[in-house]
Design a protein around this motif. Sequence first.
Motif, PDB file in Angstrom:
ATOM      1  N   GLY A   6     -32.682  15.376 -23.521  1.00 35.17           N
ATOM      2  CA  GLY A   6     -31.899  15.996 -24.586  1.00 35.17           C
ATOM      3  C   GLY A   6     -32.791  16.601 -25.656  1.00 35.17           C
ATOM      4  N   ALA A   7     -33.853  15.891 -26.011  1.00 35.81           N
ATOM      5  CA  ALA A   7     -34.790  16.398 -27.027  1.00 35.81           C
ATOM      6  C   ALA A   7     -35.498  17.648 -26.527  1.00 35.81           C
ATOM      7  CB  ALA A   7     -35.802  15.313 -27.385  1.00 35.81           C
ATOM      8  N   ILE A   8     -35.929  17.631 -25.261  1.00 35.49           N
ATOM      9  CA  ILE A   8     -36.608  18.798 -24.672  1.00 35.49           C
ATOM     10  C   ILE A   8     -35.658  19.988 -24.620  1.00 35.49           C
ATOM     11  CG2 ILE A   8     -37.613  19.702 -22.527  1.00 35.49           C
ATOM     12  CD1 ILE A   8     -38.720  16.781 -22.111  1.00 35.49           C
ATOM     13  N   ALA A   9     -34.406  19.732 -24.221  1.00 39.70           N
ATOM     14  CA  ALA A   9     -33.401  20.804 -24.167  1.00 39.70           C
ATOM     15  C   ALA A   9     -33.147  21.386 -25.560  1.00 39.70           C
ATOM     16  CB  ALA A   9     -32.101  20.277 -23.567  1.00 39.70           C
ATOM     17  N   ALA A  10     -33.105  20.515 -26.577  1.00 43.28           N
ATOM     18  CA  ALA A  10     -32.892  20.990 -27.954  1.00 43.28           C
ATOM     19  C   ALA A  10     -34.051  21.861 -28.423  1.00 43.28           C
ATOM     20  CB  ALA A  10     -32.709  19.790 -28.887  1.00 43.28           C
ATOM     21  N   VAL A  11     -35.276  21.434 -28.108  1.00 50.80           N
ATOM     22  CA  VAL A  11     -36.454  22.220 -28.507  1.00 50.80           C
ATOM     23  C   VAL A  11     -36.465  23.568 -27.796  1.00 50.80           C
ATOM     24  CG1 VAL A  11     -38.981  22.323 -28.310  1.00 50.80           C
ATOM     25  CG2 VAL A  11     -37.880  20.259 -29.158  1.00 50.80           C
ATOM     26  N   GLY A  56     -35.994  27.198 -29.499  1.00 53.73           N
ATOM     27  CA  GLY A  56     -37.016  28.230 -29.311  1.00 53.73           C
ATOM     28  C   GLY A  56     -36.433  29.541 -28.833  1.00 53.73           C
ATOM     29  N   PHE A  57     -35.522  29.452 -27.862  1.00 53.55           N
ATOM     30  CA  PHE A  57     -34.885  30.675 -27.355  1.00 53.55           C
ATOM     31  C   PHE A  57     -34.033  31.340 -28.431  1.00 53.55           C
ATOM     32  CE2 PHE A  57     -35.359  28.893 -22.912  1.00 53.55           C
ATOM     33  CZ  PHE A  57     -36.226  29.884 -22.504  1.00 53.55           C
ATOM     34  N   MET A  58     -33.322  30.529 -29.208  1.00 54.01           N
ATOM     35  CA  MET A  58     -32.482  31.073 -30.269  1.00 54.01           C
ATOM     36  C   MET A  58     -33.339  31.748 -31.345  1.00 54.01           C
ATOM     37  SD  MET A  58     -29.300  28.899 -31.499  1.00 54.01           S
ATOM     38  CE  MET A  58     -28.316  29.426 -32.864  1.00 54.01           C
TER      39      MET A  58
END
Length: 50
Positions: free
Chosen positions: A28-33, A37-39
């Motif tokens: 979840g943390a990796i997905a949030a980062v 980043g993409f946003m």
Amino acid sequence: MIHLTLIIVDFLTGLLAAGAWALASAGGAIAAVLGGGFMGLSLFRRWRRK
């Protein structure tokens, strides 16, 4: 002997559950980062076009 087996099985089950939870929270943390980043990248590109 049965009690020892139950304790070992309970311990292994707990380790498995803890490992799964740690993996899920790290995922979840990796997905949030990555999502952040993409946003940020898309917002930066939009801002540069103006």
